[in-house]
Design a protein around this motif. Structure first.
Motif, short mmCIF file in Angstrom:
data_model
loop_
_atom_site.label_atom_id
_atom_site.label_comp_id
_atom_site.label_asym_id
_atom_site.label_seq_id
_atom_site.Cartn_x
_atom_site.Cartn_y
_atom_site.Cartn_z
N ARG A 25 6.42 -26.47 24.28
CA ARG A 25 5.64 -26.91 25.44
C ARG A 25 4.98 -25.71 26.12
O ARG A 25 3.80 -25.77 26.49
N ILE A 26 5.73 -24.63 26.28
CA ILE A 26 5.15 -23.43 26.89
C ILE A 26 4.05 -22.88 26.00
O ILE A 26 2.97 -22.48 26.48
N THR A 49 8.30 -17.14 35.33
CA THR A 49 7.05 -17.02 34.60
C THR A 49 7.27 -17.47 33.17
O THR A 49 8.40 -17.46 32.67
N PRO A 50 6.20 -17.88 32.47
CA PRO A 50 6.36 -18.28 31.07
C PRO A 50 7.03 -17.22 30.23
O PRO A 50 7.86 -17.52 29.37
N GLY A 91 2.90 -35.68 28.06
CA GLY A 91 3.31 -35.51 29.45
C GLY A 91 2.88 -34.17 30.01
O GLY A 91 2.58 -33.24 29.27
N PRO A 92 2.81 -34.09 31.33
CA PRO A 92 2.40 -32.84 31.97
C PRO A 92 3.45 -31.76 31.80
O PRO A 92 4.64 -32.04 31.77
N ALA A 93 3.00 -30.55 31.68
CA ALA A 93 3.92 -29.42 31.59
C ALA A 93 4.54 -29.19 32.96
O ALA A 93 3.86 -29.28 33.98
N PRO A 94 5.85 -28.91 33.03
CA PRO A 94 6.49 -28.66 34.32
C PRO A 94 5.87 -27.45 35.02
O PRO A 94 5.38 -26.54 34.39
N ALA A 95 5.92 -27.50 36.34
CA ALA A 95 5.36 -26.41 37.12
C ALA A 95 6.16 -25.13 36.89
O ALA A 95 7.37 -25.17 36.65
N VAL A 96 5.48 -24.02 36.96
CA VAL A 96 6.12 -22.72 36.82
C VAL A 96 6.23 -22.08 38.18
O VAL A 96 5.23 -21.96 38.91
N LEU A 153 15.72 -26.73 23.25
CA LEU A 153 15.17 -25.38 23.39
C LEU A 153 13.84 -25.27 22.65
O LEU A 153 12.87 -24.72 23.17
N VAL A 154 13.80 -25.79 21.43
CA VAL A 154 12.58 -25.76 20.63
C VAL A 154 11.47 -26.54 21.33
O VAL A 154 10.32 -26.09 21.39
N SER A 155 11.82 -27.71 21.87
CA SER A 155 10.83 -28.52 22.57
C SER A 155 10.25 -27.78 23.76
O SER A 155 9.03 -27.81 23.99
#
Length: 221
Positions: free
Chosen positions: A91-92, A61-62, A51-56, A85-87
């Motif tokens: 993802r980041i 910021t990451p 799946g796409p990473a959520p927008a920041v 949290l790990v997921s």
């Protein structure tokens, strides 16, 4: 962490060289062969999150988001609490920001699953040149070098991962596994204890600490 890694590496090189006839990157005959299952996530995660990473947003910021996630992770006391949290952290970590790098990482993952480690290493050599500040590329290459039983190069790659992301529990776990395999149990134990400070419910790190503490106390594992 970098100084601890370098010191552990220098100390263990001499020990493992004596035990392995001058070849510190080769397992002794009695040791089990390396396996992806030995390594803690996300070192073992050869598939990028689906799946796409959520927008920041500008306010998230990451780096800021990671800081908050790690603060929460350090407080958990169950796998159920840790899992989201790990997921999110993984993802980041998986965001390279480059379609080319993403494609190389996917192809390297496929090569690893096929146990074509030479191809995976070639792909990752290109990846780290294109994205030298992307920790997951170095982490993936560290895993491939570990699977090729080239522990020296794996530790060099782990050092780079931890220079870029000192909280990378997967790379730290990989370091602990290598130190343990080459007979540096004291350094391995300290490394896994550091993992548990970051990821308190890491099953691999917890089990490693329990086993080594029992061994140090003279109890059967």
């Amino acid at each position: 962490m970098r100084s601890f890694l370098a010191l552990s590496f220098l100390m263990c090189l001499s020990v493992s060289a004596l035990a392995q006839e001058g070849r510190p990157d080769v397992l002794p005959p009695e040791a089990l062969p390396p396996s992806l299952d030995d390594l803690d996530a996300p070192t073992t995660e050869v598939e990028p999150p689906s799946g796409p990473a959520p927008a920041v947003t500008d306010n998230e910021t990451p780096k800021n988001e990671l800081d908050g996630l790690f603060t929460e992770l350090a407080k958990v006391d169950s796998d159920e609490q840790a899992r989201p949290l790990v997921s999110r952290i993984q993802r980041i970590w998986s965001r390279s920001g480059s379609p080319t790098v993403d494609l190389l990482m996917m192809r390297a993952a496929a090569a690893m699953q096929a146990k074509d480690y030479a191809l995976a290493l070639d792909l990752l050599d290109v990846t780290v040149r294109l994205a030298p500040d992307f920790p997951e590329a170095w982490n993936r290459r560290a895993t491939v070098n570990y699977l090729r039983e080239d522990f020296g190069r794996s530790m060099v790659d782990i050092e780079r991962v931890l220079a870029l992301e000192p909280r990378h529990w997967g790379a730290m776990s990989g370091l602990g596994i290598i130190l343990r395999r080459i007979g540096c149990d004291d350094e391995a134990l300290e490394t896994f204890r550091q993992v548990l400070k970051i990821h308190p419910v890491s099953e691999n790190a917890r089990k490693a600490v329990e086993d080594m503490e029992k061994a140090a106390a003279g109890s059967p594992i």
